[in-house]
Write an enzyme that holds these catalytic residues in place. Structure first.
Site, PDB file in Angstrom:
ATOM      1  N   ALA A  66     -54.992 -40.968 -29.348  1.00  0.00           N
ATOM      2  CA  ALA A  66     -55.375 -42.746 -29.541  1.00  0.00           C
ATOM      3  C   ALA A  66     -56.015 -43.029 -30.933  1.00  0.00           C
ATOM      4  O   ALA A  66     -55.853 -42.159 -31.932  1.00  0.00           O
ATOM      5  CB  ALA A  66     -56.754 -42.825 -28.668  1.00  0.00           C
ATOM      6  N   CYS A  67     -54.848 -44.189 -31.393  1.00  0.00           N
ATOM      7  CA  CYS A  67     -55.559 -44.551 -32.652  1.00  0.00           C
ATOM      8  C   CYS A  67     -55.425 -45.850 -32.069  1.00  0.00           C
ATOM      9  O   CYS A  67     -55.275 -46.857 -31.427  1.00  0.00           O
ATOM     10  CB  CYS A  67     -54.489 -44.893 -33.377  1.00  0.00           C
ATOM     11  SG  CYS A  67     -53.118 -45.547 -33.663  1.00  0.00           S
ATOM     12  N   ASP A  68     -56.191 -46.709 -32.980  1.00  0.00           N
ATOM     13  CA  ASP A  68     -55.969 -48.223 -32.619  1.00  0.00           C
ATOM     14  C   ASP A  68     -55.300 -49.003 -32.057  1.00  0.00           C
ATOM     15  O   ASP A  68     -55.612 -49.471 -31.478  1.00  0.00           O
ATOM     16  CB  ASP A  68     -56.871 -49.231 -34.407  1.00  0.00           C
ATOM     17  CG  ASP A  68     -57.339 -50.288 -34.001  1.00  0.00           C
ATOM     18  OD1 ASP A  68     -58.413 -50.528 -33.164  1.00  0.00           O
ATOM     19  OD2 ASP A  68     -56.957 -51.501 -34.908  1.00  0.00           O
TER      20      ASP A  68
END
Lengths: 102, 146
Positions: free
Chosen positions: A15-17
């Site tokens: 997950a990332c922004d």
């Protein structure tokens, strides 16, 4: 703190922004390493982590945001996008079995 | 998605903000994004650096800013003199990303492989022609490659 047995890991989510850059870089490296073990690796925005993820990896600074939605799923942070030691931990747990703790 | 007209070698930037502006304008010039995407790129960078190591950063927008992406596109900007990216990091190559799908995955996979190989990473940082960049960043299909 959560934990999972390496043998039970079938789905790893990065997950990332935004889910369009950083997480893609990490997912592509891990997908290659985990390919022999039939583990799926996908990438998502941190606000959109799927419920069926077995292990979630995200940048360390996003850990708190990721944990808001992941319940007791193992969530691990990484500092480096290229070859972070946590990638080795995940691969070792899947390859050798044993507990993976966050 | 990544084409010769999205590769800009030998650029100079006054700092990180200028480098990100240049990436945004390169995407804008290709008709890949609306102008509002540029502000989102700065917003993303301010909240979390897009520096990924080996002198490379991957500026891109936020999840909310996908609405300003018209076409998934990557641009490569090379700054031979380096750009101070904060936290002691210096950037010589920016890969600017505008994505509203996942078509960029293959090229970012290629980028990851290049950066894990010191010689290839140096070839990217010092590339003197667009062909070299295109060859290094040829899309890799992880699902179907060994």
């Amino acid at each position: 703190m959560s934990s999972i047995d390496g043998a039970a890991i079938k789905k790893v989510v990065i997950a990332c922004d935004a889910g369009m850059g950083s997480s893609v870089m990490v997912a592509s490296q891990l997908a290659k390493r985990l390919k022999p073990y039939s583990v799926s690796v996908s990438h998502t925005p941190v606000n959109d982590i799927p419920d069926d993820a077995d292990v979630v990896l995200c940048q360390s600074t996003l850990l708190a945001r990721a944990r808001k939605s992941t319940g007791d799923t193992v969530v691990l942070g990484f500092q480096s996008f290229l070859g972070d030691p946590v990638f080795d931990r995940v691969e070792a747990a899947i390859r050798d079995g044993g507990s993976l703790d966050d | 998605m990544l084409t010769a007209d999205g590769i800009h070698l030998g650029r100079a930037a006054t700092g990180r903000d200028d480098a990100i502006d240049q990436c945004g304008r390169a995407l804008l010039d290709l008709g890949a994004v609306e102008v509002d995407y540029l502000a989102a790129m700065h917003e993303r960078e301010a909240s979390l650096s897009t520096f990924i190591g080996e002198g490379v950063a991957i500026p891109h927008g936020t999840d909310q800013s996908r609405q300003f992406v018209k076409r998934t596109t990557l641009v490569v900007l090379q700054f031979p003199d380096g750009v101070d990216w904060g936290s002691g990091n210096t950037v010589k190559v920016c890969v600017g990303i505008a994505a509203n799908g996942s078509e960029q995955v293959g090229i970012l996979s290629a980028l990851a492989h290049v950066l894990m190989d010191g010689d290839k990473a140096e070839r990217l940082r010092s590339a003197a022609d667009t062909r070299t960049v295109l060859d290094l960043l040829q899309s890799i299909d992880e699902e179907n490659s060994q």
